[in-house]
Design a protein around this motif. Structure first.
Motif, PDB file in Angstrom:
ATOM      1  N   LEU A 179      74.616  59.543  60.987  1.00 63.13           N
ATOM      2  CA  LEU A 179      74.460  60.675  62.101  1.00 63.13           C
ATOM      3  C   LEU A 179      73.188  61.719  61.923  1.00 63.13           C
ATOM      4  N   ILE A 180      72.574  61.980  63.070  1.00 62.38           N
ATOM      5  CA  ILE A 180      71.723  63.205  63.267  1.00 62.38           C
ATOM      6  C   ILE A 180      72.163  64.305  64.074  1.00 62.38           C
ATOM      7  N   GLY A 181      72.312  65.598  63.698  1.00 61.50           N
ATOM      8  CA  GLY A 181      72.935  66.673  64.445  1.00 61.50           C
ATOM      9  C   GLY A 181      71.736  66.923  65.464  1.00 61.50           C
ATOM     10  N   THR A 182      70.568  67.100  65.227  1.00 63.84           N
ATOM     11  CA  THR A 182      69.742  67.709  66.297  1.00 63.84           C
ATOM     12  C   THR A 182      68.299  67.093  65.598  1.00 63.84           C
ATOM     13  N   LEU A 207      76.230  60.454  57.031  1.00 62.35           N
ATOM     14  CA  LEU A 207      75.407  61.401  57.582  1.00 62.35           C
ATOM     15  C   LEU A 207      73.966  61.333  57.051  1.00 62.35           C
ATOM     16  N   HIS A 208      73.096  61.729  58.183  1.00 63.23           N
ATOM     17  CA  HIS A 208      71.713  61.581  57.842  1.00 63.23           C
ATOM     18  C   HIS A 208      71.236  62.878  57.834  1.00 63.23           C
ATOM     19  N   GLY A 209      71.741  64.048  58.516  1.00 58.60           N
ATOM     20  CA  GLY A 209      71.514  65.292  58.108  1.00 58.60           C
ATOM     21  C   GLY A 209      71.579  66.152  59.199  1.00 58.60           C
ATOM     22  N   TYR A 210      71.865  67.642  59.141  1.00 59.28           N
ATOM     23  CA  TYR A 210      71.989  68.418  60.228  1.00 59.28           C
ATOM     24  C   TYR A 210      71.025  68.164  61.279  1.00 59.28           C
ATOM     25  N   ASN A 211      69.730  68.026  60.745  1.00 60.06           N
ATOM     26  CA  ASN A 211      68.386  67.859  61.545  1.00 60.06           C
ATOM     27  C   ASN A 211      67.797  66.700  60.656  1.00 60.06           C
ATOM     28  N   HIS A 212      66.491  66.251  61.149  1.00 60.30           N
ATOM     29  CA  HIS A 212      65.658  65.347  60.548  1.00 60.30           C
ATOM     30  C   HIS A 212      64.571  65.926  59.321  1.00 60.30           C
ATOM     31  N   GLN A 213      65.028  67.073  58.674  1.00 58.43           N
ATOM     32  CA  GLN A 213      64.227  67.887  57.694  1.00 58.43           C
ATOM     33  C   GLN A 213      64.668  67.616  56.465  1.00 58.43           C
ATOM     34  N   SER A 214      64.012  67.116  55.575  1.00 56.15           N
ATOM     35  CA  SER A 214      64.428  66.433  54.317  1.00 56.15           C
ATOM     36  C   SER A 214      65.079  67.938  53.634  1.00 56.15           C
ATOM     37  N   LEU A 215      65.835  67.777  52.671  1.00 56.61           N
ATOM     38  CA  LEU A 215      66.493  68.682  52.102  1.00 56.61           C
ATOM     39  C   LEU A 215      65.854  69.160  50.734  1.00 56.61           C
ATOM     40  N   VAL A 216      64.521  69.584  50.851  1.00 59.20           N
ATOM     41  CA  VAL A 216      63.855  70.228  49.809  1.00 59.20           C
ATOM     42  C   VAL A 216      63.427  71.682  50.187  1.00 59.20           C
ATOM     43  N   SER A 273      72.740  59.893  67.295  1.00 56.84           N
ATOM     44  CA  SER A 273      71.769  60.899  67.358  1.00 56.84           C
ATOM     45  C   SER A 273      71.499  61.251  68.634  1.00 56.84           C
ATOM     46  N   PRO A 274      70.918  62.458  69.039  1.00 51.84           N
ATOM     47  CA  PRO A 274      70.491  62.874  70.408  1.00 51.84           C
ATOM     48  C   PRO A 274      69.963  61.947  70.944  1.00 51.84           C
ATOM     49  N   ILE A 275      69.965  61.574  72.271  1.00 53.44           N
ATOM     50  CA  ILE A 275      69.167  60.810  72.760  1.00 53.44           C
ATOM     51  C   ILE A 275      67.791  61.275  73.646  1.00 53.44           C
ATOM     52  N   PRO A 276      66.791  60.583  73.572  1.00 50.15           N
ATOM     53  CA  PRO A 276      65.589  61.438  74.093  1.00 50.15           C
ATOM     54  C   PRO A 276      65.778  61.666  75.450  1.00 50.15           C
ATOM     55  N   ILE A 283      75.495  71.414  69.395  1.00 50.21           N
ATOM     56  CA  ILE A 283      75.326  70.282  69.029  1.00 50.21           C
ATOM     57  C   ILE A 283      76.419  69.155  69.393  1.00 50.21           C
ATOM     58  N   ARG A 284      77.523  69.889  69.677  1.00 47.04           N
ATOM     59  CA  ARG A 284      78.547  68.676  70.262  1.00 47.04           C
ATOM     60  C   ARG A 284      78.132  68.395  71.599  1.00 47.04           C
ATOM     61  N   GLU A 285      77.737  69.196  72.487  1.00 47.06           N
ATOM     62  CA  GLU A 285      77.258  68.838  73.755  1.00 47.06           C
ATOM     63  C   GLU A 285      76.111  67.831  73.689  1.00 47.06           C
ATOM     64  N   ASN A 286      75.180  68.073  72.842  1.00 46.52           N
ATOM     65  CA  ASN A 286      74.005  67.233  72.868  1.00 46.52           C
ATOM     66  C   ASN A 286      74.539  65.619  72.156  1.00 46.52           C
ATOM     67  N   LEU A 287      75.727  65.737  71.524  1.00 38.01           N
ATOM     68  CA  LEU A 287      76.105  64.703  70.908  1.00 38.01           C
ATOM     69  C   LEU A 287      77.404  63.847  71.686  1.00 38.01           C
ATOM     70  N   ARG A 288      77.652  64.609  72.763  1.00 40.74           N
ATOM     71  CA  ARG A 288      79.002  64.078  73.285  1.00 40.74           C
ATOM     72  C   ARG A 288      78.917  62.595  73.652  1.00 40.74           C
ATOM     73  N   TYR A 289      77.779  62.081  74.303  1.00 40.89           N
ATOM     74  CA  TYR A 289      77.657  60.534  74.691  1.00 40.89           C
ATOM     75  C   TYR A 289      77.601  59.794  73.398  1.00 40.89           C
ATOM     76  N   PRO A 290      76.490  60.049  72.765  1.00 42.32           N
ATOM     77  CA  PRO A 290      76.242  59.379  71.358  1.00 42.32           C
ATOM     78  C   PRO A 290      77.696  59.111  70.385  1.00 42.32           C
ATOM     79  N   MET A 291      78.107  60.161  70.343  1.00 44.70           N
ATOM     80  CA  MET A 291      79.571  60.206  69.262  1.00 44.70           C
ATOM     81  C   MET A 291      80.594  59.442  70.308  1.00 44.70           C
ATOM     82  N   LEU A 292      80.819  59.745  71.386  1.00 46.20           N
ATOM     83  CA  LEU A 292      82.016  59.268  71.968  1.00 46.20           C
ATOM     84  C   LEU A 292      82.005  57.705  72.540  1.00 46.20           C
ATOM     85  N   TYR A 293      80.629  57.379  72.611  1.00 36.90           N
ATOM     86  CA  TYR A 293      80.483  56.002  72.881  1.00 36.90           C
ATOM     87  C   TYR A 293      79.820  55.072  71.786  1.00 36.90           C
TER      88      TYR A 293
END
Length: 610
Positions: A309-312, A348-357, A264-267, A324-334
């Motif tokens: 995986l979380i996209g954002t 997959l955990h989601g495009y974002n962390h908003q529940s699908l409702v 997931s994106p690193i803070p 999203i690819r840019e934000n996830l480059r290091y998390p995905m490649l490492y």
């Protein structure tokens, strides 16, 4: 000499440029795509079938009688599900059918609730005296039944009792829970028992479960209302196994470990506690400390990780593929590559962390999540994050999904089916959580049968006695361990419970040691493999028959190998060791794990003193 020095300098410069070029290439996505990581392993689970099943003298028969009340419906429903998971045959019977049940040590009638006046007491008493077995799976008070139940005196009910104590081991791993525990709250019959009654379980020094031998038979009484909860299924099954001379139940033997929000994106900002303790950025802490420790724990304690995986973490849908690819480059490649190279898997955990409702579907408002407009928006964003996943790992497929905060509803499940053609599994919770959370049983989903539900039992790094109890109960039922954590649990004061990473790591190691030591036969695997094995386990058919000196197990499409639990009455035992059909190991006194590698196994029972 000067010429030689120049040549060396040129050679050194070329090597240096080459090394820098290689390092830069390694950082580029194109290099990662040219040299993809090892694909997540896809296991095969062979099955076996007996040609002509052999029969013993008797087969175990469990007869469930359900009345119309919450206690009866809940307790009998739980027993039914526990028996199905353990592949123990049962039959549901009405009141009039009870009188037709022939008494036998391998015939067990299960009743529950305050319906004693509706049950044929004289028929049941005669059934027990002639050798039958009876379990009362939910308490009642009726003086007419006292003699059969082993009660000297009963004086109404007692409520608000908590915890549980094991006066004798029911199954390895169960722990006593004190009166301060909130896992179990009991309403019990206030009773004084006869001296000859055996009491394996108590609560606050009151009898919770007891066994009374009457004539040739036995009666077991669960003096509580907790049997309506899913958290008692393993106990119900294992206590039931104490009634007949021998009892066989099946184990799926599966162990899964999920890491939600990973990758997931690193803070951007590093928490003060991380800077002070490790003098590292949050990215370097995750890389050099947390992930290295998690890999070591996995190796030492036999965990195979499935990351989700979380996209954002944004609550809108503004970010698209390139961002999203840019934000996830290091998390995905490492992290992503390393997880796959360790034999793990990505879901997959989601495009974002908003529940699908959607706005009309239930969710706990305190989560602060933004509902989705409709199914189309969900589908669009799921495909967006899937595109990022495929960009980094073109040879991988998303086969499992975990809902953010374990919340999802019909609209979201349909969106997943429409978006992810290779999706096989949704993993949420075995025990219900907040409003809107998806509480699951193991099996086909509620919307369509092409999605399989594989719930998680426990979570976090700091395992409590209640967590260990829940894990043990499901393993006692059918041999499945399913746990999840988050990388940022260490950053969350509530989830960390005031502990630093070193303390959390130590507690997780304790959990791993407990599971590995008590249940070494559980097979660590990715979620997609766990789903495949569990489906095969549930679709198989098992026949078990009993003679005085042996048990005969035959299977139709059962797993190869298959694992079983066998409990024997006092005075009887199995010899441990290897046999033509497999092997026998003692788990505790009177309880054995039997591994079967042939579709037919004849297991000899020995008698002490002979």
């Amino acid at each position: 000499m000067k010429k030689h020095t120049i040549q060396l300098s040129i050679t050194f410069a070329v090597l240096l440029i080459g090394m820098v070029t290689i390092l830069q290439l390694i950082r580029m996505e194109t290099f990662q795509q040219w040299f993809p990581p090892n694909s997540s392993p896809e296991n095969e689970f062979p099955v076996m079938t007996a040609e002509e099943p052999k029969k013993g003298e008797e087969e175990l028969k469990v007869f469930l009688h359900q009345n119309e009340s919450d206690l009866s419906e809940g307790a009998i429903g739980n027993m039914k599900q526990a028996l199905e998971y353990a592949k123990v045959p049962y039959e549901q019977v009405g009141r009039e059918e009870i009188k037709n049940i022939a008494p036998s040590p391998y015939s067990i009638i299960v009743l529950a609730g305050e319906h004693s006046e509706e049950w044929p007491r004289d028929v049941i008493t005669e059934f027990v005296e002639e050798g039958g077995r009876v379990m009362i799976a939910g308490r009642f008070v009726d003086s007419d039944w006292n003699d059969l139940l082993g009660i000297k005196k009963a004086e109404g009910y007692k409520g608000d009792l908590h915890g549980i104590s094991f006066e004798q081991e029911l199954f390895p791993g169960y722990v006593d829970l004190g009166a301060s525990s909130e896992l179990f709250s009991h309403s019990i019959a206030d009773v004084e028992l006869k001296e000859e009654v055996a009491v394996p379980l108590t609560v606050e020094e009151e009898p919770l479960m007891w066994i009374h031998e009457r004539g040739k038979g036995k009666v077991m009484f669960w003096n509580s209302t907790i049997t309506v909860g899913k958290t008692t299924r393993g106990m119900l099954l294992q206590s039931l196994s104490m009634l007949p001379p021998a009892f066989v139940s099946a184990q799926a033997s599966i162990k899964v470990f999920h890491i939600d929000d990973f990758p997931s994106p690193i803070p951007f900002e590093t928490p003060e506690k991380i800077e002070q303790e490790y003098d590292k950025s949050i990215r370097d802490f995750y890389t050099d400390v947390w992930w290295e420790d998690m890999k070591e724990i996995g190796e030492n304690h036999d965990f195979t990780y499935t990351g989700y995986l979380i996209g954002t973490y944004r609550d809108d849908t503004e970010l698209k593929g390139k961002e999203i690819r840019e934000n996830l480059r290091y998390p995905m490649l490492y992290f992503g590559r390393d997880l796959l190279s360790e034999g793990g898997e990505l879901g997959l955990h989601g495009y974002n962390h908003q529940s699908l409702v959607t706005p009309s579907e239930p969710i706990d408002e305190t989560l602060g999540y933004v509902p989705w407009k409709n199914n189309r928006q969900m589908v669009e964003m799921i495909k967006e994050v899937e595109g990022v996943f495929k960009y980094y790992f073109p040879d991988e497929e998303i086969k499992s999904y975990v809902p953010p905060s374990n919340v999802i509803n019909t609209t979201g499940i349909k969106a997943l089916e429409q978006s992810l053609p290779e999706l096989k599994t949704i993993s949420s919770l075995y025990i219900g959580g907040d409003k809107g959370s998806l509480e699951q049983e193991f099996g086909p989903g509620d919307v369509k049968n092409n999605l399989y539900y594989f719930p998680r039992m426990t979570s976090g790094y700091a395992e409590s006695p209640e967590d260990q109890f829940l894990q043990t109960d499901v393993i006692a039922n059918f041999g499945v361990f399913s746990h999840f954590v988050h990388p940022d649990d260490v950053l969350d004061s509530y989830r960390a419970q005031g502990r630093n990473w070193s303390q959390m790591r130590s507690r997780l190691q304790d959990m791993g040691e407990h599971v590995k030591e008590n249940y070494p036969y559980l097979e660590a695997m990715t979620q997609s493999n766990a789903t495949k094995k569990m489906k095969s386990y549930q679709e198989s058919e098992l026949t078990v028959s009993y003679k005085e000196d042996r048990i005969v197990i035959t299977g139709d499409e059962i797993l190869k190998p298959s694992e079983f639990l066998i409990r024997l009455e006092n005075g009887k035992f199995l010899n441990e060791g290897k046999y033509s059909y497999g092997s026998v190991d003692e788990l505790s006194e009177g309880l054995y794990r039997v591994t079967v590698k042939e579709p037919e196994a004849e297991i000899l029972i020995k008698e002490r003193g002979k």
